[in-house]
Design a protein around this motif. Structure first.
Motif, mmCIF file in Angstrom:
data_model
loop_
_atom_site.group_PDB
_atom_site.id
_atom_site.type_symbol
_atom_site.label_atom_id
_atom_site.label_comp_id
_atom_site.label_asym_id
_atom_site.label_seq_id
_atom_site.Cartn_x
_atom_site.Cartn_y
_atom_site.Cartn_z
ATOM 1 N N MET A 175 0.704 -0.939 0.202
ATOM 2 C CA MET A 175 0.133 -0.414 -0.529
ATOM 3 C C MET A 175 1.076 1.401 0.229
ATOM 4 S SD MET A 175 -3.064 -1.470 -0.079
ATOM 5 C CE MET A 175 -3.677 0.441 0.227
ATOM 6 N N TYR A 176 2.122 0.961 0.745
ATOM 7 C CA TYR A 176 2.952 2.523 0.346
ATOM 8 C C TYR A 176 3.815 1.713 -0.222
ATOM 9 C CZ TYR A 176 0.292 3.170 4.189
ATOM 10 O OH TYR A 176 -1.225 3.618 5.611
ATOM 11 N N LEU A 177 4.457 3.631 -0.694
ATOM 12 C CA LEU A 177 5.893 3.300 -1.356
ATOM 13 C C LEU A 177 7.429 4.474 -0.988
ATOM 14 C CD1 LEU A 177 8.809 2.256 -3.443
ATOM 15 C CD2 LEU A 177 7.987 4.616 -6.037
ATOM 16 N N LEU A 178 7.868 3.613 -0.276
ATOM 17 C CA LEU A 178 8.731 4.998 0.555
ATOM 18 C C LEU A 178 9.992 5.006 -0.988
ATOM 19 C CD1 LEU A 178 8.938 6.336 3.303
ATOM 20 C CD2 LEU A 178 11.217 4.351 3.645
ATOM 21 N N SER A 179 10.556 6.522 -0.543
ATOM 22 C CA SER A 179 11.885 6.679 -0.994
ATOM 23 C C SER A 179 12.379 7.630 -0.019
ATOM 24 C CB SER A 179 11.584 7.558 -3.140
ATOM 25 O OG SER A 179 10.840 9.164 -1.824
ATOM 26 N N VAL A 180 13.884 6.792 -0.351
ATOM 27 C CA VAL A 180 14.846 7.842 0.880
ATOM 28 C C VAL A 180 15.942 8.516 -0.489
ATOM 29 C CG1 VAL A 180 16.485 7.745 2.612
ATOM 30 C CG2 VAL A 180 14.202 5.645 2.276
ATOM 31 N N GLY A 181 16.453 9.958 0.493
ATOM 32 C CA GLY A 181 16.798 10.722 -0.397
ATOM 33 C C GLY A 181 18.488 10.454 -0.017
ATOM 34 N N ASP A 182 19.737 10.302 -1.262
ATOM 35 C CA ASP A 182 21.464 10.616 -0.810
ATOM 36 C C ASP A 182 21.123 11.574 0.465
ATOM 37 O OD1 ASP A 182 21.756 12.344 -2.383
ATOM 38 O OD2 ASP A 182 22.639 11.889 -3.429
ATOM 39 N N PHE A 183 22.848 11.367 0.632
ATOM 40 C CA PHE A 183 23.366 12.089 1.363
ATOM 41 C C PHE A 183 24.067 13.458 1.125
ATOM 42 C CE2 PHE A 183 26.687 12.217 -1.314
ATOM 43 C CZ PHE A 183 27.025 12.700 -1.569
ATOM 44 N N SER A 184 22.903 13.897 0.251
ATOM 45 C CA SER A 184 22.819 15.594 0.024
ATOM 46 C C SER A 184 21.343 15.963 0.576
ATOM 47 C CB SER A 184 23.209 15.898 -1.275
ATOM 48 O OG SER A 184 22.089 15.090 -2.499
ATOM 49 N N GLU A 185 20.860 14.955 0.089
ATOM 50 C CA GLU A 185 19.480 15.956 0.748
ATOM 51 C C GLU A 185 18.487 14.293 1.552
ATOM 52 O OE1 GLU A 185 15.128 17.301 -1.247
ATOM 53 O OE2 GLU A 185 15.882 15.133 -2.029
ATOM 54 N N PRO A 186 18.857 14.498 2.888
ATOM 55 C CA PRO A 186 18.562 12.761 4.014
ATOM 56 C C PRO A 186 17.044 12.888 4.109
ATOM 57 C CG PRO A 186 20.170 14.138 4.994
ATOM 58 C CD PRO A 186 20.296 14.866 4.047
ATOM 59 N N VAL A 187 16.199 13.230 3.175
ATOM 60 C CA VAL A 187 14.700 13.594 3.631
ATOM 61 C C VAL A 187 14.346 11.960 3.329
ATOM 62 C CG1 VAL A 187 12.291 14.560 2.138
ATOM 63 C CG2 VAL A 187 14.819 15.458 2.183
ATOM 64 N N VAL A 188 13.050 11.924 3.694
ATOM 65 C CA VAL A 188 12.434 10.540 3.274
ATOM 66 C C VAL A 188 10.611 10.893 2.828
ATOM 67 C CG1 VAL A 188 11.031 8.226 4.492
ATOM 68 C CG2 VAL A 188 13.461 9.265 5.124
ATOM 69 N N ALA A 189 10.159 9.751 2.174
ATOM 70 C CA ALA A 189 8.839 10.161 1.395
ATOM 71 C C ALA A 189 8.397 8.770 1.133
ATOM 72 C CB ALA A 189 9.466 10.865 -0.124
ATOM 73 N N LEU A 190 6.945 9.459 1.637
ATOM 74 C CA LEU A 190 5.706 8.461 1.884
ATOM 75 C C LEU A 190 4.661 8.165 0.591
ATOM 76 C CD1 LEU A 190 5.463 4.962 3.452
ATOM 77 C CD2 LEU A 190 3.752 6.940 4.192
ATOM 78 N N TRP A 191 4.909 7.919 -0.484
ATOM 79 C CA TRP A 191 3.459 6.899 -1.713
ATOM 80 C C TRP A 191 2.631 6.450 -1.675
ATOM 81 C CZ3 TRP A 191 5.409 11.250 -5.279
ATOM 82 C CH2 TRP A 191 7.153 11.795 -5.091
ATOM 83 N N SER A 192 1.786 7.077 -1.503
ATOM 84 C CA SER A 192 0.355 5.821 -2.015
ATOM 85 C C SER A 192 0.389 5.552 -2.609
ATOM 86 C CB SER A 192 -0.815 6.603 -1.169
ATOM 87 O OG SER A 192 -2.348 5.876 -2.215
ATOM 88 N N THR A 193 0.676 3.788 -2.987
ATOM 89 C CA THR A 193 0.527 2.918 -3.937
ATOM 90 C C THR A 193 -1.003 3.039 -5.055
ATOM 91 O OG1 THR A 193 0.362 1.024 -3.315
ATOM 92 C CG2 THR A 193 1.918 2.129 -3.728
ATOM 93 N N ARG A 194 -2.171 3.435 -4.549
ATOM 94 C CA ARG A 194 -3.439 3.897 -5.155
ATOM 95 C C ARG A 194 -3.356 4.551 -5.963
ATOM 96 N NH1 ARG A 194 -8.164 2.505 -0.005
ATOM 97 N NH2 ARG A 194 -6.662 0.809 -0.117
#
Length: 368
Positions: free
Chosen positions: A214-233
């Motif tokens: 139900m979720y996709l998580l994407s993680v930014g690299d060392f230049s921008e350590p931001v975590v984004a959570l996406w709905s797969t629907r």
């Protein structure tokens, strides 16, 4: 007719991700499609020698300027992706092949350059095997031996992920000071790209799907350590959170859909997805490494039974965590080098160190 084609510059099994020029009398009004039906899958590439992507060993520290003038320092580990090539500008003209002659098309990819991070995924139930080569997503059916290629990226792919039902594949590429990265969402059945997501300013370090897909998580690299959570629907961006340390990897808990763990510089970040009404947020608890381990980059992680988490470091240490209490209760020195992979294999996980050292299950233990 006079044919002009670009040369292929290939190194270490790397498939150049550029389109060759096939120049006949161009027809006015024709525009470039990606990929063109009758054009080659090749495009001239060259080694990067400028400051944008210095050719340093992967584990050497370097600094990188990002848009807000903050200087990001690459962590001392091999987990961060560095593109090896820069590509030429896409050819903006296409022509039809002469009558009775076929155009150039990619038939098969042979070899694997291994430049990405977590860029090889496999579903043992369906036999779907996916990896990246340059900007091409290569898909093989291990049951039939057939191979397909998916085109949607114009830059080298950094990481991949596959859903647990093997119906969807996510791939990420690009990212830098001048443009954001691109995440492509693919239908595994027909290879169509149904969504194109863009959020991270830098490269995408890790992609992972939740247990229930139900979720996709994407993680930014060392230049921008931001975590984004996406709905797969709908592949809507649900929420983001910035972590204070560079992140190297992420994994959802296999026992519950709303828990996951992030690992990075001297920290393990236990994370929970909290939903209320129409809002979603990520609640995080950052825990430092035990004193016996000291300062280290946490480079790998895997879950075992009974909500136990194993993590590996760039100094060869393994830490065992109780996810309920978020406490490390055992550590040991498993290897002298970086532990890059920790797949779960009953009865105990096998930890693989990077670059030439032998797998080890560890020896001396310390109770914390």
């Amino acid at each position: 007719m006079n044919f002009l084609s670009s040369a292929l510059k290939d190194s270490e099994g790397f498939l150049c991700d550029s389109t060759a020029e096939l120049q006949l009398s161009p027809t006015a009004g024709h525009t470039h499609s990606s990929p063109p039906k009758h054009a080659s899958f090749l495009r001239v590439t060259e080694w990067v020698k400028d400051e944008d992507t210095p050719t340093l060993p992967a584990n050497q520290s370097r600094t990188e300027k990002i848009q807000d003038n903050h200087t990001a320092v690459r962590s001392d580990c091999y987990k961060h992706f560095t593109p090896r090539f820069k590509t030429s500008v896409l050819d903006q003209t296409t022509v039809a092949p002469p009558s009775g002659q076929a155009g150039l098309s990619l038939t098969a990819v042979i070899g694997y350059n291994g430049n990405g991070r977590n860029n090889m995924v496999w579903n043992p139930d369906t036999g779907l095997f996916v990896y990246s080569c340059g900007c091409v997503v290569v898909v093989e059916d291990l049951h039939t031996g057939s191979q397909k290629q998916w085109f949607g990226h114009n830059e080298e792919i950094s990481t991949l992920a596959i859903t647990h039902d093997a119906q969807t594949v996510a791939s990420a590429s690009g990212g830098g000071a001048s443009h954001s990265s691109l995440i492509c969402i693919w239908n595994a059945s027909d290879g169509s790209c149904r969504n194109r997501l863009s959020y991270h300013k830098g490269a995408v370090q890790s992609l992972t799907f939740s247990r229930d897909d139900m979720y996709l998580l994407s993680v930014g690299d060392f230049s921008e350590p931001v975590v984004a959570l996406w709905s797969t629907r709908s592949f809507e961006l649900l929420c983001t959170i910035q972590i204070s340390v560079p992140l190297h990897d992420a994994s959802f808990c296999p026992f519950t859909a709303n828990e996951l763990t992030l690992v990075g510089s001297s920290a393990v970040v236990f994370t929970r997805i909290q939903t209320q009404d129409n809002s979603t947020e990520l609640q995080v608890q950052k825990v430092s490494l035990p004193d016996t381990v000291g300062q280290a980059e946490v480079t790998s992680l895997c879950y075992s039974t009974r909500r136990i988490l194993y993590t590996g470091t760039n100094s060869g240490h393994v830490c065992v965590w109780d996810c309920n209490t978020q406490r490390c209760f055992v550590t040991w020195q498993a290897d002298g080098g970086e532990i890059a992979l920790a797949p779960w294999m009953l009865p105990i996980p096998v930890f693989c160190a990077s670059f030439g050292t032998q797998p080890s299950t560890g020896s001396q233990g310390f109770i914390e």
